[in-house]
Enzyme design. Structure first.
Site, PDB file in Angstrom:
ATOM      1  CG  ASN A  44      -0.453  -0.324   2.506  1.00 52.46           C
ATOM      2  OD1 ASN A  44       0.535  -1.029   2.646  1.00 52.46           O
ATOM      3  ND2 ASN A  44      -1.085   0.208   3.539  1.00 52.46           N
ATOM      4  CD  GLU A  46      -1.445   4.430   4.827  1.00 54.22           C
ATOM      5  OE1 GLU A  46      -0.897   5.232   5.623  1.00 54.22           O
ATOM      6  OE2 GLU A  46      -2.156   3.481   5.196  1.00 54.22           O
ATOM      7  CB  CYS A  55      -5.445  -1.286  -1.649  1.00 52.21           C
ATOM      8  SG  CYS A  55      -6.738  -0.597  -0.611  1.00 52.21           S
ATOM      9  CD  GLU A  57      -5.453  -6.008  -1.417  1.00 49.29           C
ATOM     10  OE1 GLU A  57      -4.944  -4.872  -1.261  1.00 49.29           O
ATOM     11  OE2 GLU A  57      -6.253  -6.508  -0.603  1.00 49.29           O
ATOM     12  CB  CYS A  89     -10.863  -2.910   0.463  1.00 52.71           C
ATOM     13  SG  CYS A  89     -10.288  -2.107  -1.058  1.00 52.71           S
ATOM     14  CB  CYS A  92      -8.599  -4.610  -3.594  1.00 52.55           C
ATOM     15  SG  CYS A  92      -7.517  -3.232  -3.205  1.00 52.55           S
TER      16      CYS A  92
HETATM   17  N1  THU Z   1      -5.428  -1.598   2.526  1.00 51.67           N
HETATM   18  C1  THU Z   1      -4.874  -2.383   1.539  1.00 51.67           C
HETATM   19  O1  THU Z   1      -3.749  -2.150   1.099  1.00 51.67           O
HETATM   20  N2  THU Z   1      -5.627  -3.393   1.042  1.00 51.67           N
HETATM   21  C2  THU Z   1      -6.875  -3.717   1.462  1.00 51.67           C
HETATM   22  O2  THU Z   1      -7.507  -4.600   0.891  1.00 51.67           O
HETATM   23  C3  THU Z   1      -7.458  -3.026   2.611  1.00 51.67           C
HETATM   24  C4  THU Z   1      -6.750  -1.804   3.065  1.00 51.67           C
HETATM   25  C5  THU Z   1      -4.642  -0.483   3.055  1.00 51.67           C
HETATM   26  C6  THU Z   1      -5.169   0.869   2.706  1.00 51.67           C
HETATM   27  C7  THU Z   1      -4.560   1.734   3.794  1.00 51.67           C
HETATM   28  O3  THU Z   1      -3.257   2.127   3.387  1.00 51.67           O
HETATM   29  C8  THU Z   1      -4.445   0.804   4.983  1.00 51.67           C
HETATM   30  O4  THU Z   1      -4.615  -0.517   4.461  1.00 51.67           O
HETATM   31  C9  THU Z   1      -5.472   1.036   6.062  1.00 51.67           C
HETATM   32  O5  THU Z   1      -6.756   1.006   5.546  1.00 51.67           O
END
Ligand code: THU
Length: 136
Positions: A44, A46, A55, A57, A89, A92
């Protein structure tokens, strides 16, 4: 636990170490395995404007598309910091579906927690999916 599954989970965990997650401190790793044995990973990324974060994925799928892949997705491992099993999520799931659907596969998703791995098909996580064929 199969060697292939183990290796994919290790690849996802290693990928998570490259995460840029200063806001949530929740590092996520994803590893995609293709029918030819190739593995593409992501973590991920941010943003100070939180809603713009990417994210793991989605990063992995974008990398795969940029390597020219169009289908052939057979398995996905997702790992995260924290004490719970992590599932992709909703966004994704849809992003994974686009890549899988191009090759008509239904990848196994290894959703990892500290001491547990839950295996699900993408079609279980995203039933009745909207995809390229839905556009007519
Ligand atoms: N996140 C992912 O990378 N993948 C997911 O399927 C769920 C959430 C990340 C997004 C954010 O950077 C952190 O997790 C907290 O939500």
């Amino acid at each position: 636990m199969s060697a292939d599954r183990d290796a994919l989970i290790v690849a996802a965990r290693e990928a998570s170490e490259a995460a840029y997650a200063p806001h949530s401190r929740f590092r996520v790793g994803a590893a995609l395995r293709f029918v030819d044995g190739a593995v593409v990973t992501g973590s991920n990324v941010e943003n100070a404007s939180y809603g713009l974060s990417l994210c793991a994925e989605t990063v992995a799928v974008a990398k795969a598309f940029n390597e020219g892949r169009r289908g052939g997705l057979v398995a996905v491992a997702v790992t995260a910091d924290g004490n719970e099993v992590v599932t992709p999520c909703g966004r994704c799931r849809q992003v994974l579906h686009e890549l899988a659907d191009l090759g008509r596969t239904d990848p196994l998703i290894y959703c990892c927690g500290p001491g547990e791995v839950r295996e699900m098909r993408l079609s279980e996580l995203l039933p009745e999916a909207f995809g390229p064929g839905s556009l007519g």
